[in-house]
Design a protein around this motif. Structure first.
Motif, PDB file in Angstrom:
ATOM      1  N   VAL B 153      43.805  40.940  50.029  1.00 24.96           N
ATOM      2  CA  VAL B 153      44.184  41.212  48.643  1.00 24.96           C
ATOM      3  C   VAL B 153      44.716  39.931  47.990  1.00 24.96           C
ATOM      4  N   LEU B 154      45.563  39.216  48.750  1.00 23.89           N
ATOM      5  CA  LEU B 154      46.132  37.973  48.237  1.00 23.89           C
ATOM      6  C   LEU B 154      45.025  36.957  47.935  1.00 23.89           C
ATOM      7  N   LEU B 217      48.913  40.403  34.334  1.00 24.04           N
ATOM      8  CA  LEU B 217      47.625  41.019  34.665  1.00 24.04           C
ATOM      9  C   LEU B 217      47.668  41.663  36.052  1.00 24.04           C
ATOM     10  N   LEU B 218      48.373  41.021  36.999  1.00 20.23           N
ATOM     11  CA  LEU B 218      48.427  41.555  38.353  1.00 20.23           C
ATOM     12  C   LEU B 218      49.202  42.859  38.423  1.00 20.23           C
ATOM     13  N   LEU B 219      50.210  43.000  37.555  1.00 23.32           N
ATOM     14  CA  LEU B 219      51.015  44.231  37.584  1.00 23.32           C
ATOM     15  C   LEU B 219      50.130  45.451  37.338  1.00 23.32           C
ATOM     16  N   GLY B 220      49.076  45.298  36.537  1.00 16.59           N
ATOM     17  CA  GLY B 220      48.199  46.430  36.241  1.00 16.59           C
ATOM     18  C   GLY B 220      46.900  46.393  37.026  1.00 16.59           C
ATOM     19  N   GLU B 221      46.832  45.556  38.055  1.00 18.35           N
ATOM     20  CA  GLU B 221      45.578  45.369  38.783  1.00 18.35           C
ATOM     21  C   GLU B 221      45.170  46.630  39.563  1.00 18.35           C
ATOM     22  N   TYR B 222      43.878  46.895  39.570  1.00 14.95           N
ATOM     23  CA  TYR B 222      43.382  48.051  40.309  1.00 14.95           C
ATOM     24  C   TYR B 222      42.242  47.681  41.263  1.00 14.95           C
ATOM     25  N   LEU B 223      41.301  46.859  40.728  1.00 18.89           N
ATOM     26  CA  LEU B 223      40.081  46.594  41.487  1.00 18.89           C
ATOM     27  C   LEU B 223      40.329  45.842  42.793  1.00 18.89           C
ATOM     28  N   ILE B 224      41.108  44.758  42.723  1.00 17.16           N
ATOM     29  CA  ILE B 224      41.287  43.918  43.915  1.00 17.16           C
ATOM     30  C   ILE B 224      41.924  44.698  45.067  1.00 17.16           C
ATOM     31  N   PRO B 225      43.074  45.386  44.832  1.00 12.22           N
ATOM     32  CA  PRO B 225      43.630  46.159  45.949  1.00 12.22           C
ATOM     33  C   PRO B 225      42.704  47.270  46.440  1.00 12.22           C
ATOM     34  N   THR B 226      41.907  47.849  45.536  1.00 17.82           N
ATOM     35  CA  THR B 226      41.015  48.924  45.958  1.00 17.82           C
ATOM     36  C   THR B 226      39.885  48.391  46.825  1.00 17.82           C
ATOM     37  N   LEU B 227      39.248  47.305  46.371  1.00 18.10           N
ATOM     38  CA  LEU B 227      38.060  46.823  47.076  1.00 18.10           C
ATOM     39  C   LEU B 227      38.420  45.996  48.309  1.00 18.10           C
ATOM     40  N   LEU B 228      39.493  45.189  48.234  1.00 16.23           N
ATOM     41  CA  LEU B 228      39.819  44.320  49.365  1.00 16.23           C
ATOM     42  C   LEU B 228      40.975  44.861  50.205  1.00 16.23           C
ATOM     43  N   GLY B 229      41.711  45.844  49.655  1.00 23.54           N
ATOM     44  CA  GLY B 229      42.820  46.422  50.397  1.00 23.54           C
ATOM     45  C   GLY B 229      42.429  47.731  51.053  1.00 23.54           C
ATOM     46  N   GLY B 230      41.250  48.237  50.672  1.00 23.53           N
ATOM     47  CA  GLY B 230      40.700  49.425  51.321  1.00 23.53           C
ATOM     48  C   GLY B 230      41.621  50.636  51.373  1.00 23.53           C
ATOM     49  N   GLY B 231      42.386  50.880  50.301  1.00 18.25           N
ATOM     50  CA  GLY B 231      43.231  52.074  50.273  1.00 18.25           C
ATOM     51  C   GLY B 231      44.506  51.923  51.092  1.00 18.25           C
ATOM     52  N   LYS B 232      44.674  50.773  51.749  1.00 16.87           N
ATOM     53  CA  LYS B 232      45.910  50.575  52.516  1.00 16.87           C
ATOM     54  C   LYS B 232      46.936  49.812  51.690  1.00 16.87           C
TER      55      LYS B 232
END
Lengths: 269, 287
Positions: B153-154, B217-232
């Motif tokens: 994610v980072l 922008l990061l405070l409202g981020e959705y895509l990066i944690p979803t795609l690279l964080g895989g729900g974790k």
């Protein structure tokens, strides 16, 4: 230091290059390139769901960017005519439209529209006693409006900046020579702000075409290209998606280059 | 005379009218709506039921993990962006050959205006099972998992927002008066103390602009944690999507959204306060 900069540029472009490379892969795998082929482009473009999503995205992006360019330019021209206090309020609202996170714009638009529909739809139904009454619902309209909000604010800011650097002497000279305000606007102001308007339109188009999160909330039953791609990605990475990604990347790069080029136009004759 | 003023006002209203209507209907009213929703209750079948309670806000700790992840990874991501971006901006503004400067700058900007979804997807590709891990296994490492970790994610954050950090820093470094650098050297300062005392110090407004933009922008981020964080590794944005689109708990979602906006405002105010103190905020054009 130069080595570091080269490494950062490689970091920026290598993943993109890989996606483009493997979109031409004959095989299905990401780890080995088994030969050159454009079959995935053919597969992507003959997928009816994908083509539908692409058409939706093009329609939404064009409409919202056109509306944003018109209203944003009008707003920038209007703002040049009002007092400092009105201007400050307006600037704060425009700034908010840009800064408020997309998720929040998405959910607040969703919530407000659903409430509004809840009031308007029964009312419309009461007006249509026999036939099927028209029903307002989430869809093209709500996506266009939500995208347009951000884009309009962006256009208003870009055009406003351009207006600020406009050569006032020309405007004065024009009215000294007895040109009507409309003529002055058409032949002096408009040509000078046009590059900013076009750049604003192109950036608005790019933003709308790429936006996932706002559309995700307010799309209702509609699908845009990013929503389709997002759903497919979650089912697994496929070469077909690589092909779409490549098309979208190339298209956005072209648009942005065009927008930058427009912004740098000094005197468009 | 009077008719002139009337005409002037009418035209102004005509020009500002559509934008005003848009801002009111799609920004102000929706915001009022979620503020009202946030003090309401969840209807039994989902959605909203009128009430006046702060129970939703009291319930915020239920999503503490999302807040925690966002509050740790957003600043960490912005900081990582900064550390990578500064040398690049420095090189572009002060070291790069004149004729290369604009081309290199364009190369930095172009990724920012291309689809974040596609660029994040590219990393799913690289970090996923058939990407680098397959390569590492081939070399001899076993069981390497790169995707669906906070590190991924980072990395996605740095990749996605790097251009937005480079640009404002570049602008403030580019405007720097080079005679100050010569003066500093003439006065016997070492390169390091010139850098710390002059270059870095004068670029701080740009650093602040970049940092706060990326943070917001990061405070409202959705895509990066979803795609690279895989729900974790879920963020506030993920909690909002879940609450509004899956569990349909609109009042609770609204309370979280309001909190998110308040945090963003605090970050922006703090950043602008610091920038002003550092040497007068400068406007930065992002495009």
């Amino acid at each position: 230091m130069r080595a570091f900069v080269v490494a950062v540029f490689a970091f920026l472009y290598l993943p993109i290059a890989l996606v483009v490379l493997f979109s031409f892969n004959a095989g299905r795998h990401a780890s080995e390139f088994t030969g050159f082929s454009v079959q995935w482009y053919g597969k992507a473009l003959s997928n009816p769901f994908l083509v539908e999503a692409l058409k939706n995205s093009l329609f939404i992006a064009t409409t919202s960017a056109l509306l944003a360019a018109l209203c944003g330019t009008a707003a920038a021209l209007g703002l040049a005519r009002v007092g400092a206090r009105t201007r400050a309020v307006f600037d704060a609202l425009l700034g908010a439209a840009i800064v408020v996170p997309g998720v929040v714009i998405g959910i607040s638009t969703l919530v407000a529209l659903v409430q509004l529909f809840g009031v308007v739809n029964p009312f419309l139904a009461s007006l249509w006693p026999n036939d099927q009454p028209p029903r307002l619902a989430l869809g093209y309209g709500s996506i266009i409006a939500a995208h347009g909000l951000f884009s309009m604010a962006l256009v208003a800011m870009i055009v406003g900046t351009r207006l600020g650097s406009l050569d006032r002497n020309l405007v004065e000279a024009s009215s000294d020579l007895y040109a009507t305000p409309l003529t002055t606007f058409r032949s002096i102001v408009l040509p000078q702000i046009m590059p900013a308007v076009i750049a604003g339109f192109l950036l608005a188009f790019t933003f709308s075409f790429d936006d996932f999160i706002v559309a995700f909330f307010v799309a209702g039953a509609q699908t845009t290209l990013p929503i389709y791609v997002f759903a497919s990605i979650r089912r697994g990475v496929t070469p077909e998606i690589n092909a779409i990604a490549t098309i979208v990347l190339v298209a956005s790069v072209l648009l942005v280059v065009l927008a930058q080029w427009q912004l740098r136009q000094r005197k468009p004759n | 005379m009077r008719s002139n003023i009337l005409r002037h006002n009418f035209l102004t209203a005509l020009l500002l009218g559509p934008a005003t209507a848009w801002l009111v209907v799609f920004l102000v009213l929706p915001f009022v709506a979620i503020a009202v929703f946030s003090v309401g209750e969840r209807a039994p079948e989902g959605g909203y039921q009128a009430a006046f309670t702060f129970a939703q806000y009291a319930n915020l700790p239920a999503r503490a993990t999302a807040f925690w992840n966002t509050m740790v990874l957003a600043p960490a991501g912005a900081l990582a962006c900064l550390l990578v971006a500064y040398p690049v901006a420095y090189y572009l503004a002060l070291r790069a050959p004149e004729r290369w400067r604009l081309i290199l700058l364009a190369l930095v900007v172009i990724p920012f205006w291309t689809s974040l979804l596609m660029r994040t997807y590219a990393w799913m590709y690289v970090l996923g099972g058939r990407g680098i891990p397959a390569l590492l296994t081939y070399v001899g490492f076993e069981d390497i998992r790169l995707i669906n970790t906070p590190g991924a994610v980072l990395l996605g954050i740095v990749y996605g927002y790097l251009p937005l950090m480079i640009l404002p820093i570049y602008v403030s470094l580019e405007r720097l008066d080079r005679r100050l650098l010569e003066a500093s050297a003439d006065l016997g300062a070492t390169p390091i103390s010139t850098f710390l005392g002059v270059t870095l110090r004068l670029s701080l407004p740009g650093v602040m602009t970049g940092f706060s933009l990326v943070m917001i922008l990061l405070l409202g981020e959705y895509l990066i944690p979803t795609l690279l964080g895989g729900g974790k590794v879920f963020f506030i944005g993920n909690a909002l999507v879940d609450l509004f689109l899956q569990s349909r708990n609109w009042p609770f979602g609204s309370a979280i959204a309001i909190t998110l906006v308040l945090v963003s405002v605090v970050v922006l105010l703090a950043a602008s306060r610091i920038s002003t103190r550092l040497s007068g905020a400068r406007r930065v054009d992002l495009i």
